[in-house]
Design an enzyme around this catalytic site. Structure first.
Site, PDB file in Angstrom:
ATOM      1  N   CYS A   2       9.192 146.578  62.612  1.00 54.90           N
ATOM      2  CA  CYS A   2       8.462 147.582  63.393  1.00 54.90           C
ATOM      3  C   CYS A   2       9.409 148.757  63.561  1.00 54.90           C
ATOM      4  CB  CYS A   2       8.113 147.031  64.773  1.00 54.90           C
ATOM      5  SG  CYS A   2       7.178 145.527  64.718  1.00 54.90           S
ATOM      6  N   ARG A  27       7.890 151.088  58.208  1.00 53.56           N
ATOM      7  CA  ARG A  27       8.367 149.782  58.700  1.00 53.56           C
ATOM      8  C   ARG A  27       7.210 148.911  59.187  1.00 53.56           C
ATOM      9  NH1 ARG A  27      13.871 150.104  59.823  1.00 53.56           N
ATOM     10  NH2 ARG A  27      13.731 148.315  61.197  1.00 53.56           N
ATOM     11  N   TRP A  74       4.389 146.039  62.878  1.00 50.54           N
ATOM     12  CA  TRP A  74       4.001 145.078  61.855  1.00 50.54           C
ATOM     13  C   TRP A  74       3.851 143.773  62.602  1.00 50.54           C
ATOM     14  CZ3 TRP A  74       5.810 140.508  59.643  1.00 50.54           C
ATOM     15  CH2 TRP A  74       5.132 140.111  58.491  1.00 50.54           C
ATOM     16  N   ASN A  98      11.308 145.616  68.369  1.00 56.90           N
ATOM     17  CA  ASN A  98      11.277 145.296  66.942  1.00 56.90           C
ATOM     18  C   ASN A  98      12.044 143.996  66.786  1.00 56.90           C
ATOM     19  OD1 ASN A  98      11.300 145.198  64.155  1.00 56.90           O
ATOM     20  ND2 ASN A  98      13.173 146.417  64.025  1.00 56.90           N
ATOM     21  N   GLY A  99      11.405 142.981  66.212  1.00 57.89           N
ATOM     22  CA  GLY A  99      12.093 141.707  65.991  1.00 57.89           C
ATOM     23  C   GLY A  99      11.233 140.552  66.453  1.00 57.89           C
ATOM     24  N   GLU A 481       9.071 140.363  38.340  1.00 58.42           N
ATOM     25  CA  GLU A 481       8.992 141.625  39.092  1.00 58.42           C
ATOM     26  C   GLU A 481       7.674 142.325  38.796  1.00 58.42           C
ATOM     27  OE1 GLU A 481       9.934 143.274  41.426  1.00 58.42           O
ATOM     28  OE2 GLU A 481       9.526 145.383  40.964  1.00 58.42           O
ATOM     29  N   LYS A 485       4.871 143.355  41.607  1.00 61.00           N
ATOM     30  CA  LYS A 485       4.314 144.710  41.738  1.00 61.00           C
ATOM     31  C   LYS A 485       2.793 144.660  41.738  1.00 61.00           C
ATOM     32  CE  LYS A 485       7.120 146.970  42.899  1.00 61.00           C
ATOM     33  NZ  LYS A 485       8.084 145.975  43.166  1.00 61.00           N
ATOM     34  N   GLU A 488       1.341 142.772  44.968  1.00 62.57           N
ATOM     35  CA  GLU A 488       1.566 143.352  46.304  1.00 62.57           C
ATOM     36  C   GLU A 488       0.806 144.657  46.509  1.00 62.57           C
ATOM     37  OE1 GLU A 488       5.436 144.749  47.495  1.00 62.57           O
ATOM     38  OE2 GLU A 488       6.020 145.125  45.437  1.00 62.57           O
ATOM     39  N   HIS A 504       4.623 124.185  28.705  1.00 61.63           N
ATOM     40  CA  HIS A 504       4.892 123.051  29.618  1.00 61.63           C
ATOM     41  C   HIS A 504       3.909 123.022  30.780  1.00 61.63           C
ATOM     42  CE1 HIS A 504       8.508 122.117  27.386  1.00 61.63           C
ATOM     43  NE2 HIS A 504       8.836 123.398  27.431  1.00 61.63           N
ATOM     44  N   LYS A 604       7.756 147.937  54.674  1.00 58.82           N
ATOM     45  CA  LYS A 604       8.794 148.299  53.725  1.00 58.82           C
ATOM     46  C   LYS A 604      10.072 147.505  53.954  1.00 58.82           C
ATOM     47  CE  LYS A 604      10.737 150.654  50.459  1.00 58.82           C
ATOM     48  NZ  LYS A 604      10.355 150.341  49.052  1.00 58.82           N
TER      49      LYS A 604
HETATM   50  C1  AGP Z   1       9.253 145.004  46.788  1.00 58.97           C
HETATM   51  O1  AGP Z   1       8.277 145.765  46.100  1.00 58.97           O
HETATM   52  C2  AGP Z   1       8.753 144.491  48.097  1.00 58.97           C
HETATM   53  N1  AGP Z   1       8.323 145.535  48.934  1.00 58.97           N
HETATM   54  C3  AGP Z   1       9.717 143.527  48.780  1.00 58.97           C
HETATM   55  O2  AGP Z   1       9.704 142.352  48.009  1.00 58.97           O
HETATM   56  C4  AGP Z   1      11.195 143.971  48.944  1.00 58.97           C
HETATM   57  O3  AGP Z   1      11.812 144.080  47.688  1.00 58.97           O
HETATM   58  C5  AGP Z   1      11.931 142.902  49.758  1.00 58.97           C
HETATM   59  O4  AGP Z   1      11.333 142.832  51.039  1.00 58.97           O
HETATM   60  C6  AGP Z   1      13.442 143.166  49.908  1.00 58.97           C
HETATM   61  O5  AGP Z   1      13.638 144.368  50.584  1.00 58.97           O
HETATM   62  P1  AGP Z   1      15.133 145.003  50.576  1.00 58.97           P
HETATM   63  O6  AGP Z   1      15.476 145.341  49.169  1.00 58.97           O
HETATM   64  O7  AGP Z   1      15.027 146.202  51.463  1.00 58.97           O
HETATM   65  O8  AGP Z   1      16.065 143.968  51.137  1.00 58.97           O
END
Ligand code: AGP
Length: 609
Positions: A2, A27, A74, A98-99, A481, A485, A488, A504, A604
């Site tokens: 947050c 955030r 969040w 936040n937390g 990866e 992408k 998400e 397999h 993020k």
């Molecule tokens: C990546 O597209 C995602 N948003 C997420 O997996 C991100 O890479 C992950 O939360 C790690 O974040 P960081 O690199 O800030 O530690």
């Protein structure tokens, strides 16, 4: 996860808090709220949904008052409703958090038994009533705040204001970041320096256990034992200009297209082009890697996939054994670290709670810790022994793109330097590898011309329910990866697999409804990967072959679609092949109409575990 803000100022705080919250929306954006001290009383405006909803509420019902706090959320505990939105308040105190407060249930039971009434499902609200309880027992606000935070376990960054206390804002930090901003006539609290950039670039970061007391421009900081503490005031690089989209429809599109530039900046920092050779300005990394018996690399999400690519490079160029683990596993599995080991942590935000916790554990076990981060004023950067910055610039899109390729650029440079330090590669080999790396931006620019073709494919992919991504060797992590992408931002289920693994089991998934994205540069394992591709096509799979001209000429005829990537050295393929992965996910998500920059359920920076 947050964003929090506090202002003890000379003008109405609400508009300034809203501006700061806009810079923290990355955030989390499930709900938002602001509270100010109007006269002697606390007044609040809160709204579920994005910050724009709160702005609409404030436009209809403005808030006055020069002392205030704000929050963009969040959701961790409690659905994103107005009643769960921060700030939470009693008649005497309003607070943002936040937390995660891990012992909130027992505290809530204790406080309910004392007669406190709760209006939300959140963990945060226990902090409000805990402070209120101490105030009710005659403690002054500062003491009430200190006593309350001592009762909390978990991770928190808090900001709070008090009835009848004009100008007073109190902040506290443990496990989640909190910065103090200093100006001539006011002081600020913010989750990061970026939030405070419109007001000041003079910032200090609180340390775990700190409590900060702001009264106008006066700031007093106390450490966990209650003693006065000095925290260095730094001039931050965070820019005052709100990062804009520069004409692109989404931050993600802008950041994909910034990659040639920012990867170039990053390579320029690590490679001396006169050789070329790797020139590490950050001391300590080579000394550690030169003699290490093993290297542990840990991260989360996209940064974890960068770590997996790095493993191939360290083992190939430095003959250094590498273990890679996701930080949320590593921090709890009591790993066996060698006495002279090195632990490398990768994080765009530098605030990912699992990665930070894993770093602390590795440090406690005597490992030399190296951090590759994009935000150099972050918790991970402050706690690592050696910091290797990426120069991606602020990455606003929740889906990481330019930070990922900049991480790869640093990892490749580091692996080459480690190879030289360990006597595995000589200067001529180093020069050849560095010359290849320096070609990356040019290849990225070249590939970006394929955007229209990738966009057309994205429209088709948007119809899929499941998608498979296949790769071999250093492109296997890239397949994972690419799948991340896609899922998400487009919400389409996708999985990345080692191409050789299909027979397999996963090949049972294949039918004409399952697109398979095959990444196959014309490299040493090309033929093997094409065999896997043909096994999938024989079962009706719709294959998208991503390869260079030679690869497409050799195996593209039967593919459902092909995407041509410039012929590149094997070393830089993961950097260049990242672009089709990213652009395909982007265009698929746009075709599906999802919120590309702020996908549902995500944020993020994952600063809670
Ligand atoms: C990546 O597209 C995602 N948003 C997420 O997996 C991100 O890479 C992950 O939360 C790690 O974040 P960081 O690199 O800030 O530690």
């Amino acid at each position: 996860m947050c964003g929090i803000v506090g202002i003890s100022g000379r003008d109405d705080a609400a508009p300034l808090i809203l501006e700061a919250l806009r810079r923290l929306e990355y955030r989390g954006y499930d709900s938002a709220g602001i509270a100010t001290l109007t006269g002697h009383h606390i007044d609040r405006r809160r709204a579920p949904g994005k910050l724009s909803k709160l702005a609409e509420v404030l436009a209809k019902h403005p808030l006055s008052g020069r002392t205030g706090i704000g929050h963009t959320r969040w959701a961790t505990h409690g659905a994103p409703t107005e009643s769960n939105a921060h700030p939470h308040a009693s008649a005497r105190v309003a607070l943002v958090h936040n937390g995660i407060i891990e012992n909130f249930r027992e505290l809530r039971d204790e406080l309910r038994a004392k007669g406190h009434k709760f209006e939300s499902e959140t963990d945060t609200e226990v902090a409000v009533h805990l402070v209120t309880d101490y105030l009710d027992h005659g403690l002054a606000p500062e003491e009430a705040a200190k006593e309350a935070v001592r009762r909390l376990t978990g991770a928190y960054a808090l900001a709070m204001i008090f009835t009848d206390e004009e100008g007073l804002v109190i902040g506290a930090r443990k496990g989640s970041p909190l910065a103090v901003g200093y100006a001539e006539k006011e002081a600020y609290l913010g989750s990061d320096a970026f939030a405070l950039a419109p007001f000041t670039n003079r910032v200090s970061y609180l340390e775990d256990g700190d409590v900060a007391v702001l009264r106008g421009p006066q700031v007093s900081i106390y450490n966990e034992s209650g003693a006065p503490a000095n925290r260095e005031i730094k001039i931050t690089s965070a820019t005052a200009g709100l990062v804009d989209k520069a004409g692109f429809n989404h931050f993600m599109a802008k950041e994909i297209h910034e990659q040639p530039e920012v990867v170039g900046h990053t390579l320029a920092h690590y490679i001396d082009a006169t050789g070329p050779f790797v020139s590490l300005r950050e001391k300590g990394a080579m000394e550690a890697l030169g003699k290490a018996s093993r290297l542990m690399i840990s991260a989360c999400g996209t940064s974890y996939y960068a770590a997996l690519v790095g493993k191939y490079w360290f083992e190939k160029f430095a003959r250094l054994g590498v273990e890679v683990d996701v930080a949320s596993e590593l921090r709890y599995r009591d790993p066996v670290y060698p006495k002279d080991g090195v632990a490398l942590f990768i994080s765009q935000s530098g605030e990912t709670a699992d990665t930070l916790a894993a770093l602390r554990d590795a440090k406690a076990q005597g490992q030399t810790t190296i951090a590759i981060v994009n935000v150099t004023e972050s918790s991970i950067a402050r706690e690592a022994d050696v910091v290797l910055p990426t120069f991606a610039g602020p990455e606003i899109g929740v889906a990481s793109t330019k930070a990922f390729t900049c991480q790869l650029a640093v990892l490749a440079s580091l692996a080459i330097a480690a190879g030289r330090a360990r006597g595995i590669i000589d200067k001529a080999q180093e020069a050849k590898l560095c010359a290849s790396l320096l070609e990356t931006p040019r290849h990225m620019v070249e590939f970006a011309k394929q955007d229209a073709k990738v966009k057309a494919l994205g429209v088709e992919l948007a119809k899929a329910r499941d998608v498979l991504y296949l790769g071999r060797g250093v492109n296997f992590p890239l397949a994972m990866e690419g799948a991340l992408k896609l899922k998400e931002i487009s919400y389409i289920h996708a999985e990345g697999y080692a191409a050789g693994e299909m027979k397999h089991g996963p090949i049972a998934l294949i039918d004409e409804n399952v697109p398979i994205i095959v990444m196959a540069p014309h490299d040493a394992v090309f033929e093997k990967t094409i065999s896997n591709m043909q096994e999938s096509m024989a079962r009706g799979g719709k294959v998208v072959l991503i390869s260079d001209a030679r690869g497409i000429s050799a195996a593209g005829q039967q593919a459902w679609a092909t995407i041509e990537v410039p012929e590149t050295d094997e070393l830089i393929a993961p950097l260049v092949y990242s672009l089709p992965m990213q652009m395909l996910a982007y265009h698929t998500a746009v075709a599906k109409g999802t919120d590309v920059d702020q996908p549902r359920n995500l944020a993020k920076s994952v600063t809670v575990e």
